[in-house]
Design a protein around this motif. Structure first.
Motif, short mmCIF file in Angstrom:
data_model
loop_
_atom_site.label_atom_id
_atom_site.label_comp_id
_atom_site.label_asym_id
_atom_site.label_seq_id
_atom_site.Cartn_x
_atom_site.Cartn_y
_atom_site.Cartn_z
N UNK A 228 39.54 1.15 23.94
CA UNK A 228 39.80 0.02 23.20
C UNK A 228 41.47 -0.39 23.60
N UNK A 229 42.03 0.48 24.03
CA UNK A 229 43.57 -0.01 24.11
C UNK A 229 44.07 0.16 25.72
N UNK A 230 43.17 -0.04 26.70
CA UNK A 230 43.32 0.10 27.94
C UNK A 230 44.33 -0.92 28.46
N UNK A 231 44.38 -2.18 27.84
CA UNK A 231 45.10 -3.28 28.22
C UNK A 231 46.76 -2.79 27.68
N UNK A 232 46.94 -1.90 26.66
CA UNK A 232 48.48 -1.52 26.20
C UNK A 232 49.03 -0.77 27.36
N UNK A 233 48.03 0.29 27.82
CA UNK A 233 48.53 1.03 28.95
C UNK A 233 48.88 0.50 30.00
N UNK A 234 48.48 -0.94 30.39
CA UNK A 234 48.66 -1.45 31.52
C UNK A 234 49.89 -2.28 31.24
N UNK A 235 50.36 -2.53 30.04
CA UNK A 235 51.50 -3.36 29.97
C UNK A 235 52.88 -2.60 30.29
N UNK A 236 53.60 -3.08 31.16
CA UNK A 236 54.90 -2.38 31.61
C UNK A 236 55.99 -2.56 30.74
N UNK A 237 56.05 -3.81 29.82
CA UNK A 237 56.82 -4.15 28.87
C UNK A 237 56.82 -3.40 27.42
N UNK A 238 55.74 -2.63 27.30
CA UNK A 238 55.65 -2.11 25.78
C UNK A 238 55.01 -0.67 26.05
N UNK A 239 55.76 0.35 25.42
CA UNK A 239 55.24 1.70 25.59
C UNK A 239 55.15 2.49 24.28
N UNK A 240 55.07 1.50 23.11
CA UNK A 240 54.76 2.15 21.88
C UNK A 240 53.76 1.20 21.15
N UNK A 241 52.66 1.81 20.65
CA UNK A 241 51.53 1.03 19.98
C UNK A 241 50.79 2.02 19.31
N UNK A 242 49.77 1.62 18.57
CA UNK A 242 48.73 2.39 17.58
C UNK A 242 47.70 2.99 18.72
N UNK A 243 47.31 4.26 18.54
CA UNK A 243 46.17 4.76 19.37
C UNK A 243 44.89 4.93 18.44
N UNK A 244 45.16 5.32 17.26
CA UNK A 244 44.02 5.43 16.61
C UNK A 244 44.33 4.86 15.12
N UNK A 245 43.59 4.08 14.56
CA UNK A 245 43.74 3.25 13.44
C UNK A 245 42.67 3.49 12.32
N UNK A 246 42.69 4.71 11.82
CA UNK A 246 42.06 5.03 10.67
C UNK A 246 40.39 4.69 10.74
N UNK A 247 40.09 4.10 9.82
CA UNK A 247 38.54 3.56 9.73
C UNK A 247 38.38 2.72 10.75
N UNK A 248 39.32 1.66 11.43
CA UNK A 248 38.96 1.06 12.59
C UNK A 248 38.68 1.71 13.55
N UNK A 249 38.82 2.95 13.98
CA UNK A 249 38.45 3.88 14.87
C UNK A 249 37.38 4.86 14.33
N UNK A 250 36.76 4.65 13.14
CA UNK A 250 35.75 5.27 12.50
C UNK A 250 36.29 7.09 12.32
#
Length: 389
Positions: A83-105
């Motif tokens: 789900x978060x592949x686009x964030x790994x491609x973003x060179x301007x940001x390296x901090x984000x949520x990987x697993x969001x509780x119930x949103x990721x089951x």
């Protein structure tokens, strides 16, 4: 082990709603147990666990009749990463949520990425008891993570924060977001120094939303909104927070971005006292950011978002320039968006001003939300332009 649940609860779980309450159970709570939930006829409904936390007594993790083993958690984490592949491609940001509780089951835990490190937050004892198996699956799917810290967000005698595996992160650790730098501390209690769910608001500020404006950042914590506004061309920023640490922490964030402090003011004082001070000194602002904690207490006052947010709006109008903007934000999950908006607009009507809602934001996409569990979308940010005359 099986536990019977009500027909209403069975129906909700079948439709994807994952959270269980005490009244959903037809048998005494078997706390700290991994269970199969069945209906009154003992028909299989879901698999999950019971574990007391702030909201509810347990979670359904799957409506498939399968083992909740290593392979199960690997699959969950793999889907979360996809789900978060686009964030790994973003060179301007390296901090984000990987697993969001119930949103990721996987209700009851979250995982945040801070550069090469991760922070796992556990919200109940049951899930924490299974941490070896869960973390083994996590590192299999996220092998690039150099160190994992854990935060225990439930009542326990254990240390609330510690390194779980891997190497220690530097202190401070500098992360990148929207091409700005922020200093974080991964092992300083439950907080890290930045709220990653507000990334899009900071992104707007950094892109120039408050250009040439005088910005007031209330409940400023470590001043991240102020740094973003200054980087985006704000004429000045004022950061107000009652915590003494806010002065040092906010200066550190400006320094991380080589922003001089000559037009950046940092006030360690109570927010409501600052409103009085600003009125007395005839201070006015073009943009006021209000992002209070859901609950706060000082020697004189108890503040609850669900009751008192309107007071913040009224006090802000008094020190806002004509055609200025209030950015009203809350992360209170128990405050519905309609009610929050009504609180804001009722307060504006009491001040006899014209207003226009110009922008709405909620959680960014890395904070995945299950459509069957709308409570998971807790963040509400409303931008109001105010005409006073």
């Amino acid at each position: 082990m099986e536990i019977k649940i009500t027909q209403q609860a069975a129906k909700r779980l079948n439709h994807g709603y994952p959270l269980l309450q005490k009244e959903d159970l037809l048998e005494p709570i078997k706390e700290n147990r991994w269970l199969t939930f069945v209906d009154q006829q003992r028909k299989f409904i879901a698999k999950g666990y019971l574990g007391l936390q702030n909201n509810g007594v347990g979670w359904s993790l799957t409506t498939e009749n399968r083992p909740l083993d290593h392979a199960f958690f690997v699959e969950l984490f793999f889907q979360a990463r996809k789900k978060r592949y686009i964030y790994y491609e973003d060179k301007q940001t390296d901090a984000f949520r990987l697993v969001n509780g119930a949103g990721d089951s996987i209700g009851g835990m979250t995982v945040d990425k801070y550069g090469d490190f991760a922070v796992v937050s556990w919200y109940n004892q049951t899930l924490h008891n299974k941490k070896e198996e869960i973390i083994a699956a996590f590192v299999e799917v996220f092998p690039e993570i150099k160190g994992v810290y854990e935060k225990l967000r439930f009542q326990t005698d254990q240390s609330q924060s510690r390194l779980l595996l891997g190497i220690d992160a530097p202190e401070p650790l500098y992360i990148k977001e929207n091409n700005l730098n922020y200093a974080v501390y991964l092992n300083e209690g439950l907080m890290t120094g930045i709220f990653l769910d507000q990334r899009e608001v900071r992104g707007l500020l950094a892109a120039g939303f408050a250009k040439n404006m005088k910005v007031l950042n209330m409940f400023s914590y470590t001043g991240a909104f102020s740094v973003a506004a200054a980087a985006g061309g704000a004429k000045s920023t004022t950061s107000v927070d009652l915590a003494k640490r806010s002065l040092k922490k906010t200066k550190e964030q400006f320094a991380a971005n080589k922003i001089p402090l000559d037009q950046q003011w940092i006030r360690v004082m109570d927010t409501f006292e600052y409103f009085k001070y600003a009125k007395k000194k005839n201070l006015v602002f073009d943009c006021i950011i209000l992002d209070p904690p859901s609950f706060a207490r000082n020697k004189k006052k108890v503040f609850r978002v669900v009751k008192d947010y309107g007071e913040l709006i009224e006090d802000s109008v008094a020190i806002l320039n004509n055609k200025g903007t209030i950015i009203a934000s809350t992360n209170a999950a128990n405050l519905a968006p309609k009610k929050f908006r009504a609180m804001i607009e009722t307060a504006l009507q009491k001040k006899n001003v014209s207003y226009k809602l110009t922008k709405k934001l909620d959680l960014p996409e890395d904070y995945a939300v299950d459509s069957a569990f709308s409570e998971g979308n807790y963040l509400k940010v409303y931008f109001y332009q105010i005409e006073k005359y």
